[in-house]
Design a protein around this motif. Structure first.
Motif, PDB file in Angstrom:
ATOM      1  N   LYS A 163      70.658 -17.779 -13.322  1.00 57.53           N
ATOM      2  CA  LYS A 163      71.774 -18.428 -12.643  1.00 57.53           C
ATOM      3  C   LYS A 163      71.864 -18.085 -11.154  1.00 57.53           C
ATOM      4  N   SER A 164      70.929 -17.316 -10.647  1.00 55.46           N
ATOM      5  CA  SER A 164      70.957 -16.980  -9.220  1.00 55.46           C
ATOM      6  C   SER A 164      69.545 -16.707  -8.724  1.00 55.46           C
ATOM      7  N   LYS A 195      74.400 -18.314  -5.602  1.00 56.21           N
ATOM      8  CA  LYS A 195      74.999 -18.460  -6.933  1.00 56.21           C
ATOM      9  C   LYS A 195      76.417 -19.016  -6.787  1.00 56.21           C
ATOM     10  N   CYS A 197      71.663 -23.548 -10.597  1.00 57.29           N
ATOM     11  CA  CYS A 197      72.604 -22.980  -9.631  1.00 57.29           C
ATOM     12  C   CYS A 197      73.943 -23.703  -9.543  1.00 57.29           C
TER      13      CYS A 197
END
Length: 424
Positions: A283-284, A293, A270
């Motif tokens: 990534k989130s 994010k 993150c």
């Protein structure tokens, strides 16, 4: 003269029952299997509470079956709620009020769900702060947690706090109460606690306090986490550490007769730094209706790249679905009546989802303004331009008629920008 502090075999007074009723009434709620509402119960309050107190204090109280109701989950699918009768909710509130002071002070500082003085926003704020410093996150998902709690282990955990037989007896009776399915069929319950019961949140915290919180504190004291009931995220300093900790948690939960949902549990990176492009991790992640994010956020120093929490797309879609179900276009009444019908819902959504980075909700409120325009077009059978001008006039004379107008006014183009202030 009525002695409200009179007790029998067990230390339950009529005053405790009456105070519990006030809390149940404030929380409202649907009728249980007997079809009795809170209002109907209140019509003969003294008679009903005396009967309940008499049974609870003598040990002869047994709960009725729990009414099952399915509701849609944000992540898709359905969740089964268990709705006790009003009398059973009052009895559970008596027990919760009695037990809570004995158990809550021992809970972990990063346990936030169903606790006095704690809330979801605190968990989100703490998670956002840590995500900005610690790169890796394990986003945990427990499969059917409330339906999977082992009764034997639950009572074992409860015995740590109390040896009082009447407490253990009533909790065991609630755990084993039959469930009346939506089909009308009665089902015996051998595990789980119904999600929706007054005492269910506290029992879940007791169970996970020993299953997860204390276990993490004892074995991995340097690892930080946030837990809101069964929603858990764990912070790690590397992918290797995250993989290892995830494996250990899976083993621990299996020992406690719980299963981790492998499809929904994930490891996320993150931070927005040079390592972001090097790894293939997600990534989130979404926690308590907020997506975490890195994104550029307005601050007093200008735009800054921060790991932020903003209303998730799943939550926005759920709000849109509820507004569609309300069917604004078919509403018959004036704009003030429509405002009154939507007021509590809009206020609730804004209070929860606009706590952090409220500017990310602008699209949702613009969509709601369009629905108001469509309502005017349908209601008065006028064109879109006239409907827009009319709504702008309403806004100028009553700017607070709809709560979301404080953020996104119903005006066109660049004549008025959304009012979001700073990053808040």
């Amino acid at each position: 003269m009525i002695d409200y502090f009179e007790t029998k075999e067990h230390p339950i007074t009529r005053e405790m029952v009456l105070e519990a009723f006030k809390l149940v009434k404030a929380n409202k709620g649907s009728p249980g299997v007997d079809g009795q509402s809170v209002e109907q119960y209140e019509k003969q309050l003294m008679k009903n509470t005396y009967k309940l107190w008499n049974r609870m204090s003598s040990g002869s109280y047994f709960s009725l079956p729990i009414r099952e109701k399915s509701i849609a989950k944000k992540s898709g699918g359905t969740r089964k709620l268990g709705i006790p009768t009003v009398a059973d909710r009052i009895a559970q509130q008596v027990m919760k009020t009695y037990l809570e002071p004995k158990v809550d002070s021992s809970f972990h500082a990063d346990s936030y769900g169903y606790r006095p003085g704690k809330n979801a926003h605190m968990a989100i704020q703490k998670a956002m702060s840590r995500c900005g410093r610690i790169g890796w996150v394990i986003d945990m998902d427990i499969s059917s947690f409330f339906d999977s709690i082992d009764h034997e282990l639950m009572l074992k955990a409860l015995r740590y706090y109390t040896k009082e037989k009447w407490v253990l007896m009533y909790v065991e009776r609630w755990l084993k109460a039959d469930v009346k399915k939506e089909s009308g069929e009665l089902e015996k319950r051998t595990q789980g606690t119904p999600q929706g019961g007054v005492i269910s949140g506290m029992l879940a915290n007791i169970f996970l306090h020993f299953t997860f919180d204390k276990w993490m504190e004892r074995n991995y004291p340097a690892i930080r986490f946030e837990r809101y009931s069964d929603d858990i995220i764990v912070h790690c300093i590397s992918e290797k550490q995250a993989l290892f900790i995830q494996q250990q948690i899976v083993k621990r939960f299996r020992e406690c007769r719980l299963q981790i949902n492998k499809d929904k549990t994930k490891i996320v990176y993150c931070l927005n730094d040079r390592n972001r492009e090097k790894n293939k991790a997600k990534k989130s992640f979404t926690f308590l209706g907020y997506t975490f994010k890195p994104r550029y956020c307005p601050t007093k120093y200008g735009l800054r790249l921060l790991t932020s929490a903003c209303m998730s797309e799943e939550a926005k879609n759920q709000v849109r679905d509820k507004i569609r179900k309300f069917s604004i276009r078919k509403f018959r009444g004036n704009i003030q009546q429509l405002s009154l019908a939507l007021k509590a819902r809009i206020r609730g959504w804004m209070n929860y989802y606009c706590k952090f980075h409220k500017w990310t909700t602008a699209g949702l409120w613009r969509w709601l303004n369009k629905k108001l325009i469509e309502w005017k077009m349908s209601n008065k059978r006028i064109g879109k331009r006239k409907a827009i001008r009319w709504l702008e006039t309403v806004y100028r004379t009553h700017p607070m008629l709809f709560g979301h107008w404080a953020l996104v006014p119903p005006v066109l183009g660049k004549r008025r920008k959304p009012n979001f202030g700073s990053a808040g």
